[in-house]
Design a protein around this motif. Structure first.
Motif, short mmCIF file in Angstrom:
data_model
loop_
_atom_site.label_atom_id
_atom_site.label_comp_id
_atom_site.label_asym_id
_atom_site.label_seq_id
_atom_site.Cartn_x
_atom_site.Cartn_y
_atom_site.Cartn_z
N LYS A 1 0.84 -1.21 0.00
CA LYS A 1 0.00 0.00 0.00
C LYS A 1 0.87 1.25 0.00
CE LYS A 1 -3.74 2.55 0.52
NZ LYS A 1 -3.16 3.88 0.73
N THR A 2 1.91 1.27 0.82
CA THR A 2 2.83 2.40 0.85
C THR A 2 3.55 2.53 -0.48
OG1 THR A 2 3.16 2.03 3.21
CG2 THR A 2 4.76 3.43 2.10
N PHE A 3 3.94 1.39 -1.05
CA PHE A 3 4.60 1.39 -2.36
C PHE A 3 3.68 1.98 -3.42
CE2 PHE A 3 5.94 -1.07 -6.24
CZ PHE A 3 7.17 -0.48 -6.39
N LYS A 4 2.44 1.56 -3.43
CA LYS A 4 1.49 2.09 -4.41
C LYS A 4 1.34 3.60 -4.27
CE LYS A 4 -3.22 1.70 -6.18
NZ LYS A 4 -4.50 0.93 -6.19
N ASP A 5 1.19 4.07 -3.04
CA ASP A 5 1.05 5.51 -2.81
C ASP A 5 2.25 6.27 -3.37
OD1 ASP A 5 -1.34 5.03 -1.54
OD2 ASP A 5 -0.51 5.15 0.49
N GLU A 6 3.41 5.64 -3.31
CA GLU A 6 4.65 6.31 -3.70
C GLU A 6 4.86 6.31 -5.23
OE1 GLU A 6 8.23 8.09 -1.85
OE2 GLU A 6 6.35 7.38 -1.00
N VAL A 7 4.50 5.21 -5.91
CA VAL A 7 4.90 5.06 -7.32
C VAL A 7 3.75 5.10 -8.31
CG1 VAL A 7 6.86 3.65 -6.55
CG2 VAL A 7 4.78 2.51 -7.37
N TYR A 8 2.52 5.04 -7.84
CA TYR A 8 1.38 4.84 -8.75
C TYR A 8 1.24 5.94 -9.79
CZ TYR A 8 -3.00 2.32 -9.70
OH TYR A 8 -3.99 1.56 -10.27
N ILE B 1 1.72 -2.10 -12.67
CA ILE B 1 0.50 -1.54 -12.06
C ILE B 1 -0.44 -2.67 -11.67
CG2 ILE B 1 -1.56 -0.14 -12.45
CD1 ILE B 1 0.12 1.57 -14.38
N GLY B 2 -0.65 -3.60 -12.60
CA GLY B 2 -1.56 -4.71 -12.33
C GLY B 2 -1.10 -5.58 -11.17
N ILE B 3 0.20 -5.83 -11.08
CA ILE B 3 0.72 -6.65 -9.98
C ILE B 3 0.52 -5.95 -8.64
CG2 ILE B 3 2.87 -7.51 -8.96
CD1 ILE B 3 3.74 -8.28 -11.80
N ILE B 4 0.76 -4.66 -8.60
CA ILE B 4 0.54 -3.90 -7.37
C ILE B 4 -0.91 -4.02 -6.93
CG2 ILE B 4 0.48 -1.59 -6.36
CD1 ILE B 4 2.90 -0.93 -8.22
N LYS C 1 1.60 7.57 -15.75
CA LYS C 1 1.93 8.47 -16.85
C LYS C 1 2.01 7.71 -18.17
CE LYS C 1 4.53 11.71 -13.95
NZ LYS C 1 5.89 12.24 -13.61
N ASN C 2 2.33 6.41 -18.10
CA ASN C 2 2.33 5.53 -19.26
C ASN C 2 1.56 4.27 -18.87
OD1 ASN C 2 4.28 6.88 -21.30
ND2 ASN C 2 5.44 6.88 -19.38
N GLU C 3 0.26 4.43 -18.71
CA GLU C 3 -0.55 3.38 -18.09
C GLU C 3 -0.55 2.08 -18.87
OE1 GLU C 3 -5.08 2.73 -16.29
OE2 GLU C 3 -4.41 4.72 -16.95
N ALA C 4 -0.73 2.15 -20.19
CA ALA C 4 -0.76 0.92 -20.99
C ALA C 4 0.61 0.24 -20.98
CB ALA C 4 -1.20 1.22 -22.41
#
Length: 280
Positions: free
Chosen positions: A10-17, A31-34, A22-25
């Motif tokens: 959760k902390t990782f997601k908040d930091e890097v999401y 992103i999906g693994i998180i 910016k390049n979602e695809a």
């Protein structure tokens, strides 16, 4: 330049999401693994790290025994990768290989070989596609059905066939059975194309990003190939996903031009080339 390793997803997601979005695809895999880690409590032994130089410039995700997934700011690849490689060696963190956008992965592999003296080889040349609108191509005969408990043994066998065809590693019958149960009973994510009630092809709704969702485990047994069943199940699943998401994504193996052509006929467009590299 500093590295920060995370234990809490959760902390990782908040930091890097936001950086990844910016390049979602292109970044659909990390992103999906998180998101899977948070929603399904998966990958408790994952390696999660970020590299900073005033601002975030690199993100690294690994779910052992799978390869390290790389994302970094263009033009900073060599500096960022050198820093991360030294960190991995210092912490004695073993990596079997890397997966990333092609230039990013090649830069890492080159630095890995230079620093460790260990060679690397390309396991798979890949391409990431996205789709925003399905083209009007005809479906083959048959129907699109959500897999249920009765299909678990079939899907487990097809998972083994998929892994063998793609060369993505090895999977035991027990692990394939466990995976099939999880995908069918817990996720309700496997869809079949059936002709006369007989399953002939499958595809899976996989990890999601913020606005998109991936398609994977596309598999048709040898006896049913070249009949349009794979195209039909992928098109049908893509249409279903677009009811909820803005776009779909998928990875392909560039060694199979026929499947790449089929996906483009459905409406998938290239985002970037990716590569899976293995280390000796």
């Amino acid at each position: 330049m500093k590295i920060k390793q995370f234990e809490d997803p959760k902390t990782f997601k908040d930091e890097v999401y936001d950086y990844l979005l910016k390049n979602e695809a292109k970044n659909n895999l990390p992103i999906g693994i998180i998101n899977q880690m948070l929603e399904y409590d998966r990958y408790p032994d994952a390696f999660l790290a970020a590299v900073y130089e005033e601002e975030l410039i690199g993100v690294y995700v690994m779910t052992p025994p799978h390869a390290l997934i790389l994302t970094c700011t263009k033009g900073r690849e060599i500096d960022v990768h050198q820093k991360m490689i030294h960190y991995l060696l210092e912490k004695k963190i073993s990596i079997p290989g890397v997966v990333a956008e092609k230039n990013c992965a090649i830069h890492f592999a080159g630095q890995w070989e230079q620093i460790t003296g260990k060679p690397f080889q390309t396991k798979m040349q890949q391409r990431i596609y996205d789709l925003h609108q399905v083209t009007d191509i005809p479906l083959s005969e048959g129907e699109f059905i959500l897999a249920n408990r009765k299909d678990i043994d079939l899907v487990a066998n097809w998972i083994i066939g998929f892994v063998e065809d793609t060369g993505e590693g090895e999977i035991t019958p027990e692990d394939a059975q466990k995976r099939a149960v999880e995908m069918i009973e817990k996720e309700e994510s496997v869809y079949l194309w059936k002709v006369g009630g007989v399953p002939v092809s499958m595809a899976r709704r996989a990890r999601h990003t913020e606005k998109g969702c991936s398609v994977n485990f596309v598999y048709t047994p040898d006896a049913y190939r070249k009949k349009g069943y794979g195209s039909s199940v992928v098109k049908s699943l893509s249409l279903k996903l677009l009811e909820k998401y803005d776009f779909c994504t998928l990875y392909t193996d560039l060694n199979y031009p026929t499947s790449n052509k089929i996906y483009m006929e459905i409406g998938y467009q290239p985002v970037c080339d990716s590569v899976h590299i293995e280390f000796a």
